[in-house]
Design an enzyme around this catalytic site. Structure first.
Site, PDB file in Angstrom:
ATOM      1  N   CYS A   1      37.986  -4.242 -47.353  1.00  0.00           N
ATOM      2  CA  CYS A   1      38.354  -5.657 -47.559  1.00  0.00           C
ATOM      3  C   CYS A   1      38.702  -6.262 -46.282  1.00  0.00           C
ATOM      4  O   CYS A   1      38.623  -7.401 -46.068  1.00  0.00           O
ATOM      5  CB  CYS A   1      39.438  -5.549 -48.353  1.00  0.00           C
ATOM      6  SG  CYS A   1      40.966  -4.383 -47.401  1.00  0.00           S
TER       7      CYS A   1
ATOM      8  N   GLN B   1      41.098 -10.179 -53.845  1.00  0.00           N
ATOM      9  CA  GLN B   1      40.279  -9.062 -53.154  1.00  0.00           C
ATOM     10  C   GLN B   1      39.450  -8.629 -54.176  1.00  0.00           C
ATOM     11  O   GLN B   1      38.014  -8.289 -53.828  1.00  0.00           O
ATOM     12  CB  GLN B   1      41.120  -8.258 -52.205  1.00  0.00           C
ATOM     13  CG  GLN B   1      40.104  -7.187 -51.579  1.00  0.00           C
ATOM     14  CD  GLN B   1      39.229  -7.907 -50.507  1.00  0.00           C
ATOM     15  OE1 GLN B   1      39.582  -8.658 -49.816  1.00  0.00           O
ATOM     16  NE2 GLN B   1      38.057  -7.670 -50.364  1.00  0.00           N
TER      17      GLN B   1
ATOM     18  N   ARG C   1      34.842 -13.873 -50.919  1.00  0.00           N
ATOM     19  CA  ARG C   1      36.228 -14.267 -50.962  1.00  0.00           C
ATOM     20  C   ARG C   1      36.133 -15.764 -51.406  1.00  0.00           C
ATOM     21  O   ARG C   1      36.941 -15.980 -52.307  1.00  0.00           O
ATOM     22  CB  ARG C   1      37.151 -13.950 -49.770  1.00  0.00           C
ATOM     23  CG  ARG C   1      37.377 -12.489 -49.690  1.00  0.00           C
ATOM     24  CD  ARG C   1      38.137 -11.803 -50.738  1.00  0.00           C
ATOM     25  NE  ARG C   1      39.228 -12.636 -50.859  1.00  0.00           N
ATOM     26  CZ  ARG C   1      40.647 -12.330 -50.466  1.00  0.00           C
ATOM     27  NH1 ARG C   1      40.586 -11.357 -49.190  1.00  0.00           N
ATOM     28  NH2 ARG C   1      41.653 -13.176 -50.719  1.00  0.00           N
TER      29      ARG C   1
ATOM     30  N   ARG D   1      51.462 -14.694 -50.947  1.00  0.00           N
ATOM     31  CA  ARG D   1      51.275 -13.634 -50.386  1.00  0.00           C
ATOM     32  C   ARG D   1      52.641 -13.008 -50.040  1.00  0.00           C
ATOM     33  O   ARG D   1      53.358 -13.566 -49.262  1.00  0.00           O
ATOM     34  CB  ARG D   1      50.429 -13.372 -48.949  1.00  0.00           C
ATOM     35  CG  ARG D   1      50.339 -12.096 -48.079  1.00  0.00           C
ATOM     36  CD  ARG D   1      49.350 -12.075 -47.192  1.00  0.00           C
ATOM     37  NE  ARG D   1      48.105 -12.095 -48.048  1.00  0.00           N
ATOM     38  CZ  ARG D   1      46.959 -11.460 -47.295  1.00  0.00           C
ATOM     39  NH1 ARG D   1      46.975 -11.166 -45.999  1.00  0.00           N
ATOM     40  NH2 ARG D   1      45.751 -11.361 -47.893  1.00  0.00           N
TER      41      ARG D   1
ATOM     42  N   HIS E   1      46.230  -6.664 -54.907  1.00  0.00           N
ATOM     43  CA  HIS E   1      45.498  -7.630 -54.363  1.00  0.00           C
ATOM     44  C   HIS E   1      44.232  -7.942 -55.011  1.00  0.00           C
ATOM     45  O   HIS E   1      43.055  -7.603 -54.939  1.00  0.00           O
ATOM     46  CB  HIS E   1      44.941  -6.914 -53.209  1.00  0.00           C
ATOM     47  CG  HIS E   1      44.298  -8.154 -51.826  1.00  0.00           C
ATOM     48  ND1 HIS E   1      44.591  -9.433 -52.239  1.00  0.00           N
ATOM     49  CD2 HIS E   1      43.944  -7.865 -50.675  1.00  0.00           C
ATOM     50  CE1 HIS E   1      44.030  -9.986 -51.189  1.00  0.00           C
ATOM     51  NE2 HIS E   1      43.607  -9.158 -50.179  1.00  0.00           N
TER      52      HIS E   1
HETATM   53  N1   CP Z   1      41.255  -9.001 -46.958  1.00  0.00           N
HETATM   54  C1   CP Z   1      42.190  -9.839 -46.788  1.00  0.00           C
HETATM   55  O1   CP Z   1      42.989 -10.052 -47.545  1.00  0.00           O
HETATM   56  O2   CP Z   1      42.267 -10.132 -45.527  1.00  0.00           O
HETATM   57  P1   CP Z   1      43.532 -11.022 -44.992  1.00  0.00           P
HETATM   58  O3   CP Z   1      44.649 -10.172 -44.850  1.00  0.00           O
HETATM   59  O4   CP Z   1      42.895 -11.599 -43.451  1.00  0.00           O
HETATM   60  O5   CP Z   1      43.441 -12.317 -45.750  1.00  0.00           O
HETATM   61  N1  NVA Z   2      46.282  -2.768 -47.612  1.00  0.00           N
HETATM   62  C1  NVA Z   2      46.416  -3.811 -46.638  1.00  0.00           C
HETATM   63  C2  NVA Z   2      45.220  -4.704 -47.062  1.00  0.00           C
HETATM   64  C3  NVA Z   2      44.980  -6.146 -46.152  1.00  0.00           C
HETATM   65  C4  NVA Z   2      44.150  -7.083 -46.711  1.00  0.00           C
HETATM   66  C5  NVA Z   2      47.412  -4.481 -46.586  1.00  0.00           C
HETATM   67  O1  NVA Z   2      48.461  -4.660 -47.716  1.00  0.00           O
HETATM   68  O2  NVA Z   2      48.056  -4.633 -45.485  1.00  0.00           O
END
Ligand code: CP
Ligand code: NVA
Length: 299
Positions: free
Chosen positions: A253, A125, A281, A95, A122
């Site tokens: 999400c 997701q 997930r 990430r 993402h």
């Molecule tokens: N939806 C999602 O990616 O959640 P987190 O940021 O908690 O991993």
């Molecule tokens: N769009 C959000 C998604 C978090 C799961 C972010 O990037 O923070």
């Protein structure tokens, strides 16, 4: 060497296969005796936990690594990190703030790279989202998937995944927060129709899925106040949900900011599938990983 930085790194057939494998309740032990490195530059609840448990279910060993332990591009280059990790792990998942870092990691072709969220995409997701739509409505039957809010990483991967499967989408965003021309060209080229509007009601009209995400993503905290103003008309509330189809479901999400992008009433309603999505997930992560270290290696 295959990587998964965005949903369309898979072919349409491969995407369908990953979704099929996600429903496999007797997972093959394709990661037996192998490690998967999980690097997080930003916080995570769902992604870390679902990945770790999917890896365990496939017989593998998840290893969570804080970015400061590696010092990517400070202690050593991202490319060198990947080439070293490739000697210990079957997959490296990360990430990151900057999607370009993932592209550079994948370009080494030393080990399969998975995107666990970047500023651009993402895709893990989106796999869970598609699995949820399949379970709740059916991918072959679903009408419009409407996204209300910021045309961000979550929107982009969802729209790409839907378009690949021929599902029509709509996106309603305030000026300057909608898709770029490159985004719309990309989504349209994959086959599904895409309506771009600044009117939430127009997007949601008759839709089977109403999806939203936070107005301020991780890394955009300094813009929070101006975004609260810009997105005020884009909250998913019961009045907006009334414009959806009769079977229309609400998706997010998570994490959600109740009272901002969605009201408490909507997220707690029987139409809300957000916890099923979150739990999916793990199943979709298992599907993707078992494909990536199994069938993708053979082909
Ligand atoms: N939806 C999602 O990616 O959640 P987190 O940021 O908690 O991993
Ligand atoms: N769009 C959000 C998604 C978090 C799961 C972010 O990037 O923070």
């Amino acid at each position: 060497m295959r990587h998964f930085l965005e949903v369309d790194d898979l072919s349409v057939d491969e995407l369908r296969r990953v979704l099929q494998l996600s429903g496999d309740l007797v997972p093959p032990k394709v990661l037996e005796g192998q490690g998967v490195a999980l690097i997080f530059e930003k916080p995570s609840g769902r992604t870390r936990n679902s990945m770790e448990m999917a890896i365990v279910q496939l017989g593998g060993h998840p290893m969570y690594i804080k970015p400061e332990e590696l010092g990517i591009d400070s202690r050593e280059t991202a490319e060198d990190v990947v080439r070293v990790m490739a000697g210990y792990h079957a997959v490296l998942a990360a990430r990151v703030f900057d999607h370009d870092r993932l592209e550079r990691m994948a370009a080494t072709d030393a080990v399969p790279i998975i995107n666990l969220l970047s500023d651009v995409a993402h895709p893990m997701q989106a796999l869970a989202d598609l699995l949820t739509i399949e379970q709740e409505i059916g991918l072959a039957d679903v009408g419009r998937v409407a996204y209300v809010g910021d045309a961000n990483n979550v929107w982009r991967s969802l729209a790409i995944g839907c378009s690949m499967l021929g599902i029509d989408t709509a996106v309603a965003s305030p000026p300057d927060h909608g898709p770029t021309e490159m985004d719309t060209d990309h989504v349209l080229a994959l086959g599904g129709a895409l309506l771009v509007t600044s009117d939430p009601q127009e997007a949601v009209n008759g839709a089977d899925v109403i999806y939203t995400d936070v107005w301020t993503s991780m890394g955009q905290e300094s813009q929070k106040e101006e975004r609260l103003d810009a997105f005020e008309r884009f909250r998913v509330d019961s009045t907006l949900m009334a414009d959806a189809s009769e079977r229309g479901i609400f998706m997010h999400c998570l994490p959600a900011h109740r009272g901002e992008e969605v009201t408490n009433e909507v997220i707690e309603s029987s139409r809300s599938k957000v916890f099923l999505q979150a739990h999916n997930r793990m199943h979709s992560a298992r599907g993707l990983l078992s494909w990536l270290v199994g069938e993708a290696m053979e082909g």
